[in-house]
Scaffold this active site. Structure first.
Site, PDB file in Angstrom:
ATOM      1  N   SER A 168       0.552  -1.115   0.289  1.00 35.43           N
ATOM      2  CA  SER A 168       0.319  -0.320   0.237  1.00 35.43           C
ATOM      3  C   SER A 168       1.057   1.572  -0.359  1.00 35.43           C
ATOM      4  CB  SER A 168      -1.267  -0.492   1.241  1.00 35.43           C
ATOM      5  OG  SER A 168       0.195  -0.301   2.526  1.00 35.43           O
ATOM      6  N   LYS A 169       0.822   2.121  -0.465  1.00 37.44           N
ATOM      7  CA  LYS A 169       1.441   3.390  -0.176  1.00 37.44           C
ATOM      8  C   LYS A 169       1.919   4.040   0.849  1.00 37.44           C
ATOM      9  CE  LYS A 169      -1.124   6.743  -3.676  1.00 37.44           C
ATOM     10  NZ  LYS A 169       0.595   6.674  -4.229  1.00 37.44           N
ATOM     11  N   ARG A 170       1.240   3.341   1.767  1.00 38.19           N
ATOM     12  CA  ARG A 170       1.490   3.220   3.516  1.00 38.19           C
ATOM     13  C   ARG A 170       3.307   3.805   3.756  1.00 38.19           C
ATOM     14  NH1 ARG A 170       1.521  -0.102   7.092  1.00 38.19           N
ATOM     15  NH2 ARG A 170       0.249  -1.971   6.033  1.00 38.19           N
ATOM     16  N   GLN A 171       3.535   2.286   3.168  1.00 33.87           N
ATOM     17  CA  GLN A 171       5.105   1.905   3.061  1.00 33.87           C
ATOM     18  C   GLN A 171       5.960   2.892   1.997  1.00 33.87           C
ATOM     19  OE1 GLN A 171       7.430  -1.692   2.146  1.00 33.87           O
ATOM     20  NE2 GLN A 171       8.062  -0.306   0.085  1.00 33.87           N
ATOM     21  N   GLY A 172       5.420   3.641   0.699  1.00 33.79           N
ATOM     22  CA  GLY A 172       6.081   4.123  -0.412  1.00 33.79           C
ATOM     23  C   GLY A 172       4.883   4.334  -1.731  1.00 33.79           C
TER      24      GLY A 172
END
Ligand code: GLU
Length: 492
Positions: free
Chosen positions: A260-264
């Protein structure tokens, strides 16, 4: 044997997710390796998700990566065009085709009209969930008589067409990556094939198109594993051959959650913007779920090697962890291999985005000067947007506190003579090469490197960390280097 034909079938939703990019890459490699056709089909039947220019952006990423396809949708002079004998390749231009086949299924009893309102369906779902049942259409409209259907149609009641699932038994198929997959038909839902707006669902269009476009192997993400039995039933209803399926593993964050976008960044466009080379991105993405087998520990693969070695049998079932550090490492390897000329050309657009570069004097923007900076930085770059970032002193005037010049407990007198010594050594060098500079400075420093090189480093860069003072002096040139030493001496 039938010709191998594979397709990449993205939905234009705004950007290219790395997972989709991997599907494109594997499909491309498979086609190339097997001398098959590679087709780009655009799946834009979900009008709610329509995003302007998304189609163009998608094609630009494929072009950037060099995944050449032989049929489908292209950009030519900024116009979307299509080439190939199986078109149109944009699903929204194929609505009549889907309608025709949907009605054929209704005629043959494999599909039916459904007039249920969204409210009724919602209620039904809620009740099923309350009863702890998996939500599934209850076939209310399957019970309508032909007359009732005719009447509702005549009165203009909106309807969808649903697939009538074969409810008994099980559907089996052999996935090229996962082996045999068997799903009990009773869990399958009478899914919508044609929506009330006349657009097909993905679930219907993929089958019709893969058949009509003579696709031999369907390579796609694992989210479609459980729907595939429904698709297989459709092929069987029409009496068509079923293609081979290969469902690729999920991409995961390092904590094993779904990427997901959470990590990058998950959009390939973001990596392009940051100056990752296409060779590195393809190399990195190829290894997300595939290895060449036989205990190989090889990590760097050219596109030719990937084409030669790629094999669906060595694609893993388990999710693949998206590890940015590895991408950095791979990209650094590719950057190291570039000639200075190539590195310079590729870096140009990145320099131009930097304020410290744009504000620099003209003599610091020449090809010759930038190539020197790059030569010194090359081994440490992880991506091209880093150029100059840790060495801004090459482009701007420096300022620093006098105390920074001090090596350990050297007194002012010793510091001053150290800088004077550097001034003398550099002043006497006429052949201004990196090697000469290094040789002379090391010679003079002998076993007291800190005493000579620390003050010099700070005088030249204003920083505690930098490339070696001889490399820095080489880039700055004799005049500028001597000027900076002079400025340091003025502090005493
Ligand atoms: N449009 C689908 C997607 O982007 C394609 C799936 C398939 O390849 O069949 O996920």
């Amino acid at each position: 044997m039938k010709k191998i034909r594979v397709r990449f079938a993205p939905s234009p939703t705004g950007y290219m997710h790395v997972g989709n990019f991997r599907t494109a890459l594997y499909t491309y490699l498979f086609a190339k390796k097997n001398k098959g056709d590679f087709i780009l089909r655009i799946e834009d039947t979900d009008q709610k998700r329509y995003v302007k220019d998304a189609l163009e952006k998608l094609i630009q990423v494929l072009d950037w990566a060099g995944f050449g396809y032989s049929e489908g949708v292209y950009l030519e002079n900024n116009n979307v065009i299509q080439k190939g004998e199986f078109g149109p390749y944009i699903q929204s231009e194929r609505l009549d085709i889907y309608k025709k086949y949907a009605h054929e299924l209704v005629e043959n009893g494999h599909a039916y009209h459904c007039f249920c309102t969204p409210e009724r369906l919602e209620e039904m779902r809620a009740e099923q969930i309350a009863r702890k049942q998996a939500p599934k259409y209850d076939q209310a409209c399957l019970k309508l008589s032909e007359e009732e259907v005719m009447e509702k149609m005549k009165s203009g009641t909106p309807y969808v067409i649903r697939q009538k699932i074969q409810a008994e038994g099980a559907t089996e198929y052999t996935d090229l990556i996962r082996g045999k997959i068997r799903i009990e038909n009773e869990v399958l839902d009478d899914q919508v094939l044609l929506k009330s707006d006349g657009y097909p669902t993905y679930n219907f269009a993929n089958v019709i198109d893969d058949h009509l476009m003579e696709i031999s192997h369907v390579i796609r993400g694992e989210e479609y594993i459980s729907s595939t039995p429904k698709f297989i039933q459709l092929y069987q209803n029409f009496g068509w051959n079923v293609p081979a399926f290969a469902h690729l593993p999920l991409l995961l964050n390092p904590d094993k959650s779904k990427l997901s976008k959470r990590q990058g960044d998950v959009a390939v466009e973001d990596y392009i913007k940051k100056g990752y080379l296409k060779e590195s991105v393809a190399n990195f993405v190829a290894l997300l779920g595939w290895n060449p087998g036989e205990g190989s520990t090889q990590e760097i693969f050219s596109m030719e090697e990937l084409i030669e070695k790629f094999d669906l049998a060595h694609v893993h079932k388990a999710g693949a962890v998206f590890d940015l550090k590895k991408l950095d490492w791979i990209n650094a390897q590719y950057i190291k291999k570039l000639s200075i000329d190539e590195l310079y050309k590729k870096s140009l657009e990145f320099w131009k985005q930097k304020d410290f570069f744009n504000a620099a004097s003209d003599d610091k923007k020449t090809e010759e000067y930038l190539k020197k900076v790059l030569e010194v930085e090359q081994d440490r770059l992880k991506n091209l947007s880093e150029v100059g970032e840790s060495n801004k002193f090459f482009f701007q005037n420096i300022s620093y506190d006098k105390e920074l010049l001090r090596w350990k407990d050297m007194n002012d007198g010793d510091l001053k003579s150290s800088l004077e010594k550097s001034r003398k050594i550099l002043g006497e060098i006429s052949n201004w090469t990196k090697e000469k500079l290094e040789q002379k400075l090391l010679e003079a420093a002998a076993d007291k490197r800190g005493e000579l090189l620390w003050p010099l480093r700070v005088a030249l860069t204003g920083e505690q960390r930098s490339p070696s003072p001889s490399d820095v002096a080489w880039v700055l040139g004799k005049k500028e280097s001597l000027k900076r030493i002079e400025q340091a001496l003025e502090k005493f």
